[in-house]
Scaffold this motif. Structure first.
Motif, short mmCIF file in Angstrom:
data_model
loop_
_atom_site.label_atom_id
_atom_site.label_comp_id
_atom_site.label_asym_id
_atom_site.label_seq_id
_atom_site.Cartn_x
_atom_site.Cartn_y
_atom_site.Cartn_z
N ASP A 78 -54.87 3.79 -10.64
CA ASP A 78 -54.97 2.54 -11.41
C ASP A 78 -53.69 1.73 -11.26
OD1 ASP A 78 -55.74 0.62 -13.33
OD2 ASP A 78 -54.93 1.81 -14.99
N PRO A 91 -49.81 -11.23 -12.38
CA PRO A 91 -50.33 -9.87 -12.53
C PRO A 91 -51.77 -9.84 -13.03
CG PRO A 91 -48.51 -10.28 -14.06
CD PRO A 91 -48.73 -11.53 -13.32
N GLY A 92 -52.40 -8.70 -12.81
CA GLY A 92 -53.78 -8.52 -13.27
C GLY A 92 -53.88 -7.25 -14.08
N GLN A 121 -62.13 -13.27 -6.14
CA GLN A 121 -62.99 -14.39 -6.54
C GLN A 121 -62.46 -14.90 -7.87
OE1 GLN A 121 -66.93 -13.93 -8.27
NE2 GLN A 121 -67.78 -15.11 -6.57
N LYS A 124 -60.72 -12.59 -10.44
CA LYS A 124 -61.07 -11.18 -10.18
C LYS A 124 -60.53 -10.74 -8.82
CE LYS A 124 -65.29 -12.06 -10.36
NZ LYS A 124 -66.16 -13.16 -10.76
N PHE A 147 -59.45 -6.01 -11.03
CA PHE A 147 -58.34 -6.48 -11.87
C PHE A 147 -58.54 -7.97 -12.12
CE2 PHE A 147 -57.19 -2.64 -9.85
CZ PHE A 147 -56.43 -1.97 -10.80
N VAL A 152 -49.42 -13.66 -18.69
CA VAL A 152 -48.86 -12.54 -19.43
C VAL A 152 -48.37 -12.93 -20.82
CG1 VAL A 152 -48.33 -10.98 -17.54
CG2 VAL A 152 -46.66 -12.68 -18.19
N HIS A 155 -51.53 -13.15 -22.89
CA HIS A 155 -52.26 -11.90 -22.97
C HIS A 155 -51.55 -10.87 -23.86
CE1 HIS A 155 -55.16 -8.89 -21.59
NE2 HIS A 155 -54.15 -8.05 -21.46
N PHE A 156 -50.21 -10.82 -23.77
CA PHE A 156 -49.48 -9.79 -24.52
C PHE A 156 -48.85 -10.31 -25.81
CE2 PHE A 156 -49.53 -8.23 -20.08
CZ PHE A 156 -50.18 -7.02 -20.30
N TYR A 169 -37.98 -8.22 -24.93
CA TYR A 169 -39.03 -9.18 -24.58
C TYR A 169 -38.99 -10.38 -25.53
CZ TYR A 169 -41.40 -6.35 -21.06
OH TYR A 169 -41.70 -5.66 -19.91
C1 DCC Z 1 -44.35 -8.28 -18.05
C2 DCC Z 1 -45.41 -8.16 -16.98
C3 DCC Z 1 -46.62 -7.42 -17.42
C4 DCC Z 1 -47.56 -7.06 -16.30
C5 DCC Z 1 -48.77 -6.36 -16.85
C6 DCC Z 1 -49.65 -5.72 -15.85
C7 DCC Z 1 -49.98 -4.30 -16.30
C8 DCC Z 1 -50.85 -3.60 -15.31
C9 DCC Z 1 -50.91 -2.12 -15.62
C10 DCC Z 1 -51.82 -1.39 -14.68
C11 DCC Z 1 -53.23 -1.77 -14.90
C12 DCC Z 1 -53.71 -1.37 -16.29
O1 DCC Z 1 -53.79 -0.24 -16.62
S1 DCC Z 1 -54.13 -2.64 -17.36
C13 DCC Z 1 -54.58 -1.87 -18.91
C14 DCC Z 1 -56.10 -1.74 -19.13
N1 DCC Z 1 -56.81 -3.03 -19.14
C15 DCC Z 1 -56.85 -3.88 -20.19
O2 DCC Z 1 -56.21 -3.66 -21.24
C16 DCC Z 1 -57.69 -5.10 -20.05
C17 DCC Z 1 -58.57 -5.33 -21.28
N2 DCC Z 1 -59.46 -6.50 -21.05
C18 DCC Z 1 -59.09 -7.74 -21.40
O3 DCC Z 1 -58.03 -7.96 -22.00
C19 DCC Z 1 -60.02 -8.86 -21.05
O4 DCC Z 1 -61.27 -8.34 -20.62
C20 DCC Z 1 -59.46 -9.75 -19.90
C21 DCC Z 1 -58.22 -10.54 -20.40
C22 DCC Z 1 -59.05 -8.95 -18.67
C23 DCC Z 1 -60.53 -10.75 -19.45
O5 DCC Z 1 -60.94 -11.53 -20.53
P1 DCC Z 1 -61.06 -13.12 -20.39
O6 DCC Z 1 -59.74 -13.72 -20.05
O7 DCC Z 1 -61.78 -13.61 -21.64
O8 DCC Z 1 -61.96 -13.34 -19.09
P2 DCC Z 1 -63.50 -13.06 -18.82
O9 DCC Z 1 -64.15 -14.40 -18.64
O10 DCC Z 1 -64.11 -12.09 -19.76
O11 DCC Z 1 -63.41 -12.33 -17.40
C24 DCC Z 1 -62.84 -12.98 -16.26
C25 DCC Z 1 -63.73 -12.63 -15.06
O12 DCC Z 1 -63.72 -11.18 -14.91
C26 DCC Z 1 -65.07 -10.67 -14.98
N3 DCC Z 1 -65.05 -9.36 -15.63
C27 DCC Z 1 -64.66 -9.08 -16.88
N4 DCC Z 1 -64.79 -7.76 -17.13
C28 DCC Z 1 -65.30 -7.21 -16.02
C29 DCC Z 1 -65.66 -5.87 -15.62
N5 DCC Z 1 -65.54 -4.85 -16.46
N6 DCC Z 1 -66.12 -5.66 -14.39
C30 DCC Z 1 -66.26 -6.71 -13.52
N7 DCC Z 1 -65.92 -8.00 -13.81
C31 DCC Z 1 -65.45 -8.24 -15.04
C32 DCC Z 1 -65.84 -11.74 -15.77
O13 DCC Z 1 -67.21 -11.70 -15.46
C33 DCC Z 1 -65.19 -13.03 -15.26
O14 DCC Z 1 -65.72 -13.35 -13.99
P3 DCC Z 1 -66.08 -14.84 -13.52
O15 DCC Z 1 -66.57 -15.57 -14.72
O16 DCC Z 1 -64.83 -15.41 -12.96
O17 DCC Z 1 -67.10 -14.64 -12.47
#
Ligand code: DCC
Length: 176
Positions: A78, A91-92, A121, A124, A147, A152, A155-156, A169
């Motif tokens: 991941d 970042p994503g 896309q 994404k 992703f 950021v 989001h945070f 921060y």
């Molecule tokens: C200091 C530096 C720090 C840097 C920080 C970086 C840290 C990285 C760490 C490593 C990675 C991790 O572990 S990250 C930790 C785990 N992940 C998370 O906490 C994310 C939780 N989810 C969220 O917060 C939310 O779902 C978001 C913000 C990602 C998206 O919400 P949004 O902004 O309202 O956008 P939304 O319209 O829903 O989605 C955007 C596009 O993605 C698609 N989409 C959404 N979910 C999915 C899905 N499961 N599978 C496929 N596609 C999806 C939608 O259809 C849409 O496509 P379309 O309409 O464009 O077609």
């Protein structure tokens, strides 16, 4: 992955091939050098849209007797896949992660991790991750992750006060 994809372009300020990439956050479980219980992965930008890292499989990572825990492996994949958005720009965060565990991964070995962007896309970013033990022809795990790029600060904003680095921060350094 959708058929209609955007053109991929490396961000001019991202790390060059062979250079170390800045961690997501010094406290990041995957790549943060100050995360006390983390993997502390050092990541390198590769050619094209790739990121690479190596991870010694240590005793504390054990799941089944003598082999890595699947959750640790998933976290490593991941995080390496989660570094690839930086090659393009902002970042994503992970919205989808799928892992195929192909072979047991013994404690004491070094895991080689490689992630690649398959396509983008809009916000994404579709990625693939592969892990092997030294022979790229014999992968021990494969993954796919989606992703979504985020602003950021936005989001945070609600959560940064929970960070072990909250004071820094919120004082503006490092910048969110
Ligand atoms: C200091 C530096 C720090 C840097 C920080 C970086 C840290 C990285 C760490 C490593 C990675 C991790 O572990 S990250 C930790 C785990 N992940 C998370 O906490 C994310 C939780 N989810 C969220 O917060 C939310 O779902 C978001 C913000 C990602 C998206 O919400 P949004 O902004 O309202 O956008 P939304 O319209 O829903 O989605 C955007 C596009 O993605 C698609 N989409 C959404 N979910 C999915 C899905 N499961 N599978 C496929 N596609 C999806 C939608 O259809 C849409 O496509 P379309 O309409 O464009 O077609």
């Amino acid at each position: 992955m959708p058929d209609e994809l955007d053109v991929l372009e490396r961000h001019p300020k991202t790390a060059k091939p062979g250079e170390v990439m800045r961690p997501h956050n010094l406290m990041c479980f995957g790549c943060g050098a100050e995360s006390p219980h983390g993997l502390q992965l050092e990541m390198y930008a590769g050619e094209g849209f790739t990121v690479e890292a190596k991870m010694p499989v240590e005793q504390w990572m054990e799941g089944g007797p003598g082999v890595i825990h699947g959750g640790i492996l998933s976290s490593a994949l991941d995080d390496v896949m989660g570094m690839t958005p930086r090659l393009l720009g902002p970042p994503g965060v992970t919205v989808h992660l799928q892992v195929d565990f192909l072979q047991p991964i013994p404690v004491g070995k070094t895991l080689h991790l490689r992630a690649e962007i398959l396509g983008r896309q809009r916000r994404k970013i579709y990625t693939e991750g592969v892990a092997h033990l030294g022979d790229p022809e014999r992968p021990v795990a494969r993954a796919n992750g989606v992703f979504v790029t985020v602003d950021v600060r936005e989001h945070f904003a609600e959560h940064v006060e929970n960070s072990a680095k909250a004071a820094e921060y919120m004082g503006g350094k490092p910048q969110l």
